[in-house]
Design a protein around this motif. Structure first.
Motif, short mmCIF file in Angstrom:
data_model
loop_
_atom_site.label_atom_id
_atom_site.label_comp_id
_atom_site.label_asym_id
_atom_site.label_seq_id
_atom_site.Cartn_x
_atom_site.Cartn_y
_atom_site.Cartn_z
N CYS A 178 10.12 63.28 179.42
CA CYS A 178 8.93 63.12 180.27
C CYS A 178 7.73 63.75 179.57
CB CYS A 178 9.17 63.80 181.61
SG CYS A 178 7.69 64.01 182.62
N ASP A 179 6.70 62.92 179.34
CA ASP A 179 5.49 63.44 178.68
C ASP A 179 4.29 63.49 179.64
OD1 ASP A 179 4.95 60.76 178.92
OD2 ASP A 179 4.65 60.40 176.77
N CYS A 180 4.58 63.47 180.94
CA CYS A 180 3.48 63.54 181.91
C CYS A 180 2.76 64.88 181.81
CB CYS A 180 4.03 63.43 183.34
SG CYS A 180 4.76 61.84 183.72
N TYR A 210 8.43 65.23 191.66
CA TYR A 210 8.13 64.36 190.52
C TYR A 210 8.49 62.90 190.88
CZ TYR A 210 7.99 62.33 185.94
OH TYR A 210 7.68 61.52 184.88
N THR A 229 7.96 58.89 187.10
CA THR A 229 7.11 58.04 186.25
C THR A 229 7.76 57.69 184.90
OG1 THR A 229 5.36 59.46 187.15
CG2 THR A 229 4.70 57.83 185.51
N CYS A 230 8.40 58.65 184.28
CA CYS A 230 8.92 58.43 182.92
C CYS A 230 10.36 57.92 182.87
CB CYS A 230 8.83 59.73 182.11
SG CYS A 230 7.13 60.19 181.75
ZN LIG Z 1 6.77 61.94 182.95
#
Ligand SMILES: [Zn+2]
Length: 292
Positions: free
Chosen positions: A96-98, A116, A119-120
């Motif tokens: 996860c790079d959020c 969370y 998203t990723c």
């Molecule tokens: Zn993410």
């Protein structure tokens, strides 16, 4: 029966951490068990130099006797990485790079921060540096806490996929504590009720890693005169070993043990003798509002 006390070296021992040390120690010692001390010093930036040694010296001055060597989480990264690799091999984690802002813009508030939104989970090109998150499900995680009773949590609804390794490379508390409790064969976990919300996340990891689940007991939190939980953040007074008899007596009374009124006038060795003869975890109330 193996119990443990696991302080973070972010300040001196305070009354709240004395309660956790005392309850876990009495429970282990009255059952002829082993009591281990582990320093949860993963978060080096938050650590205060010398705090770990100060905590150990204070425990010693109070008359606590731990078994074996003190374990330091900062020296155990290889174990945490092994567990993470095992989860990765079973496709249970994702990168996860959020950014904090991206999560804040899209997430709902849960019982412990933002949920969370995943998203990723299906994102193809996650850019370094990235965190590792474990995938949760919506089957409730339930357990019986010796003090708090039946507890149930739905990780998907209340927490979301949570971080096991941060983008800056630090292993998350939830992963480290589960790996350490397993590696140290901890059978009984007694700690402050501020960690009650974390327990289902830890039980879930135990299930994914095929570890047994220990027995849990969460003691009530002590508060200050403003009703705030005692912690390093609320500037809880450090407990002073020169008044060990007074603090130990107060702690036993806070934990519902029917100690003689004049217990604090006893020498420490007699207080320990009383505690080892009379300790009864069933007397600990789930909640207390007792300013210290
Ligand atoms: Zn993410």
């Amino acid at each position: 029966m193996i119990g443990r006390f696991a302080p973070s070296p972010t300040g001196p021992l305070h009354f709240g951490s004395l309660l956790a040390a005392l309850a876990s120690y009495c429970e282990a010692k009255t059952q002829g068990g082993t009591w281990l001390v582990r320093m949860e010093d993963l978060d080096k930036p938050r650590e205060i130099t010398g705090a770990a040694d100060h905590i150990l010296r204070t425990l010693e001055a109070f008359g606590f006797e731990w078994d074996g060597e003190v374990v330091y989480q900062s020296e155990r990264s290889a174990l945490y990485q092994d567990a993470l690799s095992q989860l990765k091999a079973n496709s249970l984690i994702y990168d996860c790079d959020c950014s904090r802002k991206e999560i804040a813009d899209s997430a709902q508030h849960g019982i412990d921060g933002l949920i969370y939104p995943g998203t990723c989970k299906y994102k193809a090109n996650v850019k370094a540096p990235y965190a590792s998150r474990v995938m949760v499900h919506s089957n409730p995680i339930a357990f019986i806490d010796v003090i708090q009773g039946a507890i149930q949590q739905n990780l998907a609804q209340d927490i979301g996929d949570y971080v096991l390794k941060r983008a800056d490379g630090l292993y998350a508390y939830q992963l480290a504590v589960v790996v350490d409790d397993f590696e140290q064969r901890i059978s009984h976990i007694i700690r402050g009720a501020d960690l009650l919300d974390s327990t289902p996340r830890q039980i879930y990891l135990q299930q994914l890693l095929n570890y047994p689940t220990p027995q849990y007991a969460h003691i009530p939190l002590a508060s200050n005169a403003r009703g705030e939980k005692l912690s390093k953040q609320t500037l809880a007074p450090a407990i002073d070993a020169s008044q060990a008899s007074m603090w130990l007596s107060q702690a036993l009374k806070f934990l519902g043990q029917q100690a003689p009124k004049d217990l604090e006038e006893y020498p420490i060795s007699n207080i320990w003798q009383w505690a080892k003869q009379h300790w009864d975890i069933q007397k600990v109330a789930p909640h207390r509002n007792h300013p210290v």
